[in-house]
Design a protein around this motif. Sequence first.
Motif, PDB file in Angstrom:
ATOM      1  N   LEU B  25      46.519  31.361  77.029  1.00 10.05           N
ATOM      2  CA  LEU B  25      47.026  30.838  75.869  1.00 10.05           C
ATOM      3  C   LEU B  25      46.775  31.497  74.421  1.00 10.05           C
ATOM      4  CD1 LEU B  25      48.556  28.500  74.587  1.00 10.05           C
ATOM      5  CD2 LEU B  25      46.561  27.045  74.412  1.00 10.05           C
ATOM      6  N   ALA B  26      45.590  31.939  74.361  1.00 10.81           N
ATOM      7  CA  ALA B  26      45.226  32.708  73.311  1.00 10.81           C
ATOM      8  C   ALA B  26      45.885  34.043  73.241  1.00 10.81           C
ATOM      9  CB  ALA B  26      43.618  33.105  73.192  1.00 10.81           C
ATOM     10  N   ARG B  27      46.326  34.662  74.360  1.00 12.58           N
ATOM     11  CA  ARG B  27      46.945  35.956  74.577  1.00 12.58           C
ATOM     12  C   ARG B  27      48.354  35.634  74.175  1.00 12.58           C
ATOM     13  NH1 ARG B  27      49.161  37.750  78.726  1.00 12.58           N
ATOM     14  NH2 ARG B  27      48.114  36.383  80.368  1.00 12.58           N
ATOM     15  N   LEU B  28      48.947  34.704  74.907  1.00  9.07           N
ATOM     16  CA  LEU B  28      50.480  34.224  74.571  1.00  9.07           C
ATOM     17  C   LEU B  28      50.497  34.065  73.161  1.00  9.07           C
ATOM     18  CD1 LEU B  28      51.377  32.159  77.576  1.00  9.07           C
ATOM     19  CD2 LEU B  28      52.080  34.282  77.278  1.00  9.07           C
ATOM     20  N   SER B  29      49.638  33.328  72.705  1.00  8.38           N
ATOM     21  CA  SER B  29      49.812  32.947  71.071  1.00  8.38           C
ATOM     22  C   SER B  29      49.739  34.009  70.166  1.00  8.38           C
ATOM     23  CB  SER B  29      48.673  31.903  70.878  1.00  8.38           C
ATOM     24  OG  SER B  29      49.078  30.692  71.511  1.00  8.38           O
ATOM     25  N   LEU B  30      49.537  35.054  70.723  1.00  4.62           N
ATOM     26  CA  LEU B  30      49.399  36.407  69.540  1.00  4.62           C
ATOM     27  C   LEU B  30      50.736  36.665  69.232  1.00  4.62           C
ATOM     28  CD1 LEU B  30      46.955  38.767  71.504  1.00  4.62           C
ATOM     29  CD2 LEU B  30      46.547  37.644  69.196  1.00  4.62           C
ATOM     30  N   ILE B  31      51.878  36.174  70.096  1.00  8.33           N
ATOM     31  CA  ILE B  31      53.430  36.565  69.748  1.00  8.33           C
ATOM     32  C   ILE B  31      53.645  35.193  68.826  1.00  8.33           C
ATOM     33  CG2 ILE B  31      55.684  36.480  70.704  1.00  8.33           C
ATOM     34  CD1 ILE B  31      54.336  37.237  73.225  1.00  8.33           C
ATOM     35  N   PRO B  32      54.220  35.576  67.541  1.00 12.21           N
ATOM     36  CA  PRO B  32      54.366  34.499  66.646  1.00 12.21           C
ATOM     37  C   PRO B  32      55.354  33.356  66.924  1.00 12.21           C
ATOM     38  CG  PRO B  32      54.464  36.731  65.569  1.00 12.21           C
ATOM     39  CD  PRO B  32      54.484  36.840  67.035  1.00 12.21           C
ATOM     40  N   GLU B  33      56.180  33.673  67.783  1.00 12.78           N
ATOM     41  CA  GLU B  33      57.201  32.656  68.084  1.00 12.78           C
ATOM     42  C   GLU B  33      56.561  31.686  69.339  1.00 12.78           C
ATOM     43  OE1 GLU B  33      57.951  35.854  68.558  1.00 12.78           O
ATOM     44  OE2 GLU B  33      59.631  35.979  67.086  1.00 12.78           O
ATOM     45  N   ASN B  34      55.678  32.246  70.101  1.00 15.29           N
ATOM     46  CA  ASN B  34      54.893  31.179  70.880  1.00 15.29           C
ATOM     47  C   ASN B  34      53.831  30.391  70.159  1.00 15.29           C
ATOM     48  OD1 ASN B  34      56.025  32.313  73.091  1.00 15.29           O
ATOM     49  ND2 ASN B  34      54.212  33.696  73.726  1.00 15.29           N
ATOM     50  N   LYS B  35      53.101  31.045  69.075  1.00 12.34           N
ATOM     51  CA  LYS B  35      52.245  30.415  68.362  1.00 12.34           C
ATOM     52  C   LYS B  35      52.791  29.115  67.524  1.00 12.34           C
ATOM     53  CE  LYS B  35      48.384  31.345  64.979  1.00 12.34           C
ATOM     54  NZ  LYS B  35      48.901  30.457  63.756  1.00 12.34           N
ATOM     55  N   THR B  36      54.232  29.408  67.168  1.00 13.71           N
ATOM     56  CA  THR B  36      54.912  28.376  66.441  1.00 13.71           C
ATOM     57  C   THR B  36      55.453  27.240  67.439  1.00 13.71           C
ATOM     58  OG1 THR B  36      55.841  30.136  64.939  1.00 13.71           O
ATOM     59  CG2 THR B  36      56.952  28.004  65.017  1.00 13.71           C
ATOM     60  N   LEU B  37      55.605  27.575  68.472  1.00 17.40           N
ATOM     61  CA  LEU B  37      56.071  26.790  69.870  1.00 17.40           C
ATOM     62  C   LEU B  37      54.772  25.801  69.859  1.00 17.40           C
ATOM     63  CD1 LEU B  37      57.884  25.684  71.806  1.00 17.40           C
ATOM     64  CD2 LEU B  37      57.575  27.681  73.070  1.00 17.40           C
ATOM     65  N   SER B  38      53.625  26.492  70.009  1.00 15.25           N
ATOM     66  CA  SER B  38      52.674  25.596  70.646  1.00 15.25           C
ATOM     67  C   SER B  38      52.148  24.459  69.570  1.00 15.25           C
ATOM     68  CB  SER B  38      51.571  26.784  70.621  1.00 15.25           C
ATOM     69  OG  SER B  38      50.214  25.977  71.347  1.00 15.25           O
ATOM     70  N   GLU B  39      52.253  24.957  68.267  1.00 16.00           N
ATOM     71  CA  GLU B  39      51.903  24.146  67.042  1.00 16.00           C
ATOM     72  C   GLU B  39      52.821  22.916  67.092  1.00 16.00           C
ATOM     73  OE1 GLU B  39      49.807  27.610  64.364  1.00 16.00           O
ATOM     74  OE2 GLU B  39      51.766  27.078  63.602  1.00 16.00           O
ATOM     75  N   GLU B  40      54.074  23.273  67.386  1.00 15.90           N
ATOM     76  CA  GLU B  40      55.250  22.291  67.235  1.00 15.90           C
ATOM     77  C   GLU B  40      54.969  21.264  68.361  1.00 15.90           C
ATOM     78  OE1 GLU B  40      59.114  25.003  65.452  1.00 15.90           O
ATOM     79  OE2 GLU B  40      59.180  23.707  67.328  1.00 15.90           O
ATOM     80  N   ILE B  41      54.502  21.860  69.556  1.00  9.83           N
ATOM     81  CA  ILE B  41      54.452  20.950  70.786  1.00  9.83           C
ATOM     82  C   ILE B  41      53.051  20.266  70.311  1.00  9.83           C
ATOM     83  CG2 ILE B  41      53.596  20.788  72.980  1.00  9.83           C
ATOM     84  CD1 ILE B  41      55.040  23.407  73.502  1.00  9.83           C
ATOM     85  N   ALA B  42      52.187  20.585  69.755  1.00 11.62           N
ATOM     86  CA  ALA B  42      50.965  19.682  69.582  1.00 11.62           C
ATOM     87  C   ALA B  42      51.428  18.815  68.519  1.00 11.62           C
ATOM     88  CB  ALA B  42      49.842  20.839  68.805  1.00 11.62           C
ATOM     89  N   TYR B  43      52.203  19.102  67.402  1.00  8.84           N
ATOM     90  CA  TYR B  43      52.473  18.206  66.415  1.00  8.84           C
ATOM     91  C   TYR B  43      53.359  16.944  67.020  1.00  8.84           C
ATOM     92  CZ  TYR B  43      54.587  16.386  62.063  1.00  8.84           C
ATOM     93  OH  TYR B  43      55.177  15.733  61.162  1.00  8.84           O
ATOM     94  N   LEU B  44      54.296  17.188  67.838  1.00 10.58           N
ATOM     95  CA  LEU B  44      54.984  16.167  68.364  1.00 10.58           C
ATOM     96  C   LEU B  44      54.134  15.405  69.396  1.00 10.58           C
ATOM     97  CD1 LEU B  44      58.014  18.137  69.332  1.00 10.58           C
ATOM     98  CD2 LEU B  44      58.046  16.310  67.754  1.00 10.58           C
ATOM     99  N   TRP B  45      53.215  15.957  70.135  1.00  8.06           N
ATOM    100  CA  TRP B  45      52.471  15.297  71.155  1.00  8.06           C
ATOM    101  C   TRP B  45      51.524  14.300  70.115  1.00  8.06           C
ATOM    102  CZ3 TRP B  45      51.429  14.458  75.997  1.00  8.06           C
ATOM    103  CH2 TRP B  45      50.478  13.857  76.509  1.00  8.06           C
ATOM    104  N   ASN B  46      51.069  14.869  69.100  1.00  7.65           N
ATOM    105  CA  ASN B  46      49.953  13.816  68.307  1.00  7.65           C
ATOM    106  C   ASN B  46      50.901  12.607  67.877  1.00  7.65           C
ATOM    107  OD1 ASN B  46      47.573  15.057  68.804  1.00  7.65           O
ATOM    108  ND2 ASN B  46      48.074  16.627  67.089  1.00  7.65           N
ATOM    109  N   ILE B  47      52.349  12.958  67.298  1.00  8.19           N
ATOM    110  CA  ILE B  47      52.851  11.941  66.643  1.00  8.19           C
ATOM    111  C   ILE B  47      53.314  10.891  67.571  1.00  8.19           C
ATOM    112  CG2 ILE B  47      54.964  11.358  65.327  1.00  8.19           C
ATOM    113  CD1 ILE B  47      54.719  13.325  63.638  1.00  8.19           C
TER     114      ILE B  47
END
Lengths: 183, 344
Positions: B25-47
């Motif tokens: 996950l850390a490796r994939l998150s080096l790509i900015p699009e993936n990092k944004t995607l991961s952050e969005e998923i986390a945000y929606l999951w929490n809400i």
Amino acid sequence: MKEKFNDEEILELLNNNDERAIELLFDRFFDYLCAVVYRVIHDYEAARDVVQDIFLDLWKKRESINVSIALRPYLRRAAVNRGLNYIKRKRIIPNDDEDAAVDIVSQVPSGQAYMEKDELETRIYQVIESLPPKCKLIFGMSRFESMSYQEIANALDISIKTVENQISKALKILRSEVQLFMV
Amino acid sequence: MDSRIYILTHKRLTGQLSSIENSELARLSLIPENKTLSEEIAYLWNISNNYFPTKDWNKDAAKDAFYEKIRAPKATPIPTVEPTPVVTQAVTQTSSINWKYIVGAAAGLLFLSWAIYQFVFGNKPQITAKEKIEYANLADDTKVWLDQGATLTVIEESKSSRKVALEGEAFFDVSHDPERPFIIDLGNDIYARVLGTSFKAKSSHEGDGGKISVRDGSVRLYSSKREGFDITLRAGEEGALNPQEDIATKSYSSNVNGLMSGKQEIVFKDEPIEDLFDKLGLHYGVQFVLDEDAQLECPFNRYMHGGTSLDEMLDAVAAVYPNITWTNSDRSTIVVEGNCKEVE
């Protein structure tokens, strides 16, 4: 104004055959437990039946019941377990049509660049309600009952891969639908 | 690849990410699009955690139905019929002999099991977290939160030493005692040694070496079979030791402290309940309003998975302090009342 009883006192009433205990339990926990069960099984009538059975069991065991933790988590655990048993017993593992479109009713004016938190939440809840049945079931078990992939797979007698696919599908739908809503 | 980000992010949010997947996950998150995607998923999951179906559950009708059921006249019992005495004496005797054999065999098996258990474990106290996280307070006031499936065995508790064995994962809050180091046998000849600190430990029984993440203080991780094969870890660091594969790693750990989105653990150590509700409010996106008569000056200690729902967090509070109650005044506001009288 109703008299305030704590958990210990309610249990004491129950142990002493006092029907006020049931009144208090219904008033305090019925709606909450129905919602907890509904989040797992997504069936209004079944959720009510499951919760009613819990109260019936409490009444049957009223003289011997001994709860060592607070009532709320105790009843919640009982409700969730019964909800999961209901799914197993009825073999409710829906087969989703993979191509089925998710029909979500949008109620927000178009052209809105951002959403208030309340609106966003409402939208997310709409999307959750509208997920395909299998997807919704598995998403709910993970989100609201904190069940691991293995636990979900065991409970539904499906593979971990299926659980992964359904979780991924739910999150994709959630993201795309909420994004659409935000544009 | 897109799906992989969804799954890895979900696993991270629910505390199911293995160390290999964490790296992926850390490796994939080096790509900015993936990092944004991961952050969005986390945000929606929490809400999405706040989702609580508000329907009319028709409580009064359910109550009426309940009373109807419990007051229904009992069915007339079916009269019992005396069994016809057709069983012969010989059959009865045979049955009696079988029971003797069965009871004898069962007693023998029980004794054998007890003897094996005594041989392997002696009288060492042991606790296993079967279905949920278990909390143990050891004799020296060390606190341990055992992850599901983990087993802790107290090997020695003497004036000079404290020693336990761990299988699985657990969070330790070791009471400070400079005279008696606290030693954890992590299996495969790997040990952790501390004087007093808090950290998460993972045994090496699964073949990937003993692993430690330190929250505060320091921990020495070493192999008893290879002198010099050790690492010392300080607050915020995590490390692993695998003598079989000659691997000793040490890195910065971001998952041992606090209530933060996406962390794999939630650790509260002597957290005042008032502050706890503030943090829960921020984390779960709800507002806790403390009733002015509420008496909430009490500590809360707990270790939970990062994916824990708000309901489960509140259940954990209620399990310790059943006199603290809360009611939803609306969907996003929760009023807290009561006091800190602990469950006995």
